[in-house]
Write a protein that holds these residues in place. Sequence first.
Motif, PDB file in Angstrom:
ATOM      1  N   GLU A   1     -23.459  17.499  18.796  1.00 34.78           N
ATOM      2  CA  GLU A   1     -24.366  18.341  19.582  1.00 34.78           C
ATOM      3  C   GLU A   1     -23.835  19.773  19.599  1.00 34.78           C
ATOM      4  OE1 GLU A   1     -27.155  20.080  21.732  1.00 34.78           O
ATOM      5  OE2 GLU A   1     -27.321  18.029  20.950  1.00 34.78           O
ATOM      6  N   ARG A   2     -24.645  20.714  19.113  1.00 35.05           N
ATOM      7  CA  ARG A   2     -24.212  22.107  19.011  1.00 35.05           C
ATOM      8  C   ARG A   2     -25.005  23.055  19.910  1.00 35.05           C
ATOM      9  NH1 ARG A   2     -20.816  22.651  14.599  1.00 35.05           N
ATOM     10  NH2 ARG A   2     -20.775  20.829  13.208  1.00 35.05           N
ATOM     11  N   GLU A   3     -26.212  22.685  20.276  1.00 37.23           N
ATOM     12  CA  GLU A   3     -27.024  23.564  21.109  1.00 37.23           C
ATOM     13  C   GLU A   3     -26.531  23.581  22.549  1.00 37.23           C
ATOM     14  OE1 GLU A   3     -30.247  26.188  22.092  1.00 37.23           O
ATOM     15  OE2 GLU A   3     -29.099  25.684  20.289  1.00 37.23           O
TER      16      GLU A   3
ATOM     17  N   GLY B   1     -22.238  11.670  29.825  1.00 43.44           N
ATOM     18  CA  GLY B   1     -20.792  11.669  29.675  1.00 43.44           C
ATOM     19  C   GLY B   1     -20.334  12.593  28.570  1.00 43.44           C
ATOM     20  N   ALA B   2     -21.118  12.666  27.489  1.00 46.70           N
ATOM     21  CA  ALA B   2     -20.768  13.530  26.366  1.00 46.70           C
ATOM     22  C   ALA B   2     -20.784  14.999  26.776  1.00 46.70           C
ATOM     23  CB  ALA B   2     -21.716  13.292  25.201  1.00 46.70           C
TER      24      ALA B   2
ATOM     25  N   PHE C   1     -20.575  14.190  21.268  1.00 46.99           N
ATOM     26  CA  PHE C   1     -19.325  14.903  21.532  1.00 46.99           C
ATOM     27  C   PHE C   1     -18.444  14.830  20.302  1.00 46.99           C
ATOM     28  CE2 PHE C   1     -14.904  14.453  23.451  1.00 46.99           C
ATOM     29  CZ  PHE C   1     -14.718  15.820  23.611  1.00 46.99           C
ATOM     30  N   SER C   2     -17.844  15.945  19.960  1.00 51.25           N
ATOM     31  CA  SER C   2     -16.989  16.038  18.786  1.00 51.25           C
ATOM     32  C   SER C   2     -15.537  15.850  19.185  1.00 51.25           C
ATOM     33  CB  SER C   2     -17.182  17.411  18.130  1.00 51.25           C
ATOM     34  OG  SER C   2     -16.075  17.758  17.333  1.00 51.25           O
ATOM     35  N   PHE C   3     -14.908  14.783  18.714  1.00 50.22           N
ATOM     36  CA  PHE C   3     -13.459  14.632  18.901  1.00 50.22           C
ATOM     37  C   PHE C   3     -12.889  14.019  17.633  1.00 50.22           C
ATOM     38  CE2 PHE C   3     -15.790  11.201  20.742  1.00 50.22           C
ATOM     39  CZ  PHE C   3     -15.062  10.023  20.657  1.00 50.22           C
ATOM     40  N   GLY C   4     -12.533  14.927  16.715  1.00 55.79           N
ATOM     41  CA  GLY C   4     -12.166  14.501  15.381  1.00 55.79           C
ATOM     42  C   GLY C   4     -10.744  14.845  14.998  1.00 55.79           C
TER      43      GLY C   4
ATOM     44  N   ARG D   1     -20.188   2.383  27.989  1.00 54.15           N
ATOM     45  CA  ARG D   1     -19.474   2.788  26.771  1.00 54.15           C
ATOM     46  C   ARG D   1     -18.731   4.101  26.982  1.00 54.15           C
ATOM     47  NH1 ARG D   1     -22.577   4.416  23.335  1.00 54.15           N
ATOM     48  NH2 ARG D   1     -24.679   3.955  24.082  1.00 54.15           N
ATOM     49  N   ASP D   2     -19.366   5.048  27.658  1.00 52.55           N
ATOM     50  CA  ASP D   2     -18.727   6.346  27.895  1.00 52.55           C
ATOM     51  C   ASP D   2     -17.472   6.206  28.754  1.00 52.55           C
ATOM     52  OD1 ASP D   2     -20.735   7.494  26.416  1.00 52.55           O
ATOM     53  OD2 ASP D   2     -21.770   8.419  28.118  1.00 52.55           O
ATOM     54  N   LEU D   3     -17.507   5.287  29.713  1.00 54.93           N
ATOM     55  CA  LEU D   3     -16.355   5.097  30.599  1.00 54.93           C
ATOM     56  C   LEU D   3     -15.109   4.661  29.844  1.00 54.93           C
ATOM     57  CD1 LEU D   3     -17.747   3.382  33.825  1.00 54.93           C
ATOM     58  CD2 LEU D   3     -16.570   5.586  33.677  1.00 54.93           C
TER      59      LEU D   3
END
Length: 411
Positions: A44-46, A87-88, A214-217, A362-364
């Motif tokens: 998500e970038r916006e 959550g994201a 969410f980006s976590f790379g 799932r987010d938790l």
Amino acid sequence: MPTTSSAPDPTPDYDALVQHFDEFAAEEVAPRVSHMESSPHTVERELPRLMAEQGWFGVTVPRQYGGMHAGHLAKTLVIQSMARASGAAGALLQASQLPVSMIIHFGSDEQKALLLPQIASGDTLLSIAVTEDKAGSHVLGMETTARRNGSDWIIDGSKAHIGNSHIANVHCVVARTAPADEAGSRSLTAFLVEEDRKGLTVERHRPALGLHGFSFGQLTFDGVRIPEANVIGEVGDGKDIAYSSSILYGRPNLAAVALGIHEATLACTTTFLSERERYGGTLSDLPVLRDRVADMKSRLMAARALAHQAAVMLDHGQSCDGELINSKLLNDEWAVESGQTAMRLHGAHALRGDYPLQRLWRDLQHMNAPAGTGEVQRQRLAETEFGPPPVQWSERLAAKTSLFRLTSTAS
């Protein structure tokens, strides 16, 4: 000794802030959740662009640099509001704050003058790159290295689970600059690495169990050359920078994300029980189910009090490392406990892919590991009771952390 200002900063209007946060979450975050969930391979970038326009990346940045200077309670409230909707979204905002703490607490005057106004305006987004696949929470076990080469530094290695890795303009990287057996805790150093540095690769985004969007790379460094001016603090400060950022920003931020998801979980459950017809009434009429909901409500109230009180103490420059650690520990555990209760109260309905509870659950699962698992938090708390007391970062950095002018250097 620091002096007390005769003209303390006014208390932020938290009610107005929360109303604004909630309105943004309803108008901009909630409508994007469905797309984020259906497109797990997409970053998500916006949303970060819109948050940046609000100035929220600079919520704790001093006014002299163009920031909101609204403090840690305001930071907690905005992350909480975003996480309640997604959550994201909460994770995106919380991850943006950790590297800001590095600059505020340890950055040079030049680095602050350059980066903090860009962060406050939303023109620059930072990430923090400390974690590695093999080392995990064992910061001193990291293998990424930085070596001197003339007047420059060259970084080699990789970092994993980096929040906002695909959208950050600058990465705050902690790397090994000396063997651990020689330099001990002074073996690590923090660096600023711009996204366009030759040899830096942002590996492709891979979707995880939750926090879709969410980006976590992973970041890979292959001979990345940076100038001496990109060192954050002093050579050897890396461990202190990583630890203080984790305690003062990472743990309360994650507590805020868990708190927002916890609130959404309770709301989802009470709505379901109030609308589900049974025995001439609804499920919410059954005392046994009301008892379960009361447990969820009790946990949520206690979790909220812990998170907010720790942030208030931080804003007032009080020693509160233990409170920050405990807030992260119990907000995670209590939210998961309420989530498990919610899953059982919903029965098979909880498993529907188009129902929000399975997304919340799932987010938790992403809240435990970052900034140290529950076991790590307990070890840190135990350290306060046995042996010499650990460094109190909230006390050591109070002049740069507190919102109110309790010290001569707070601004």
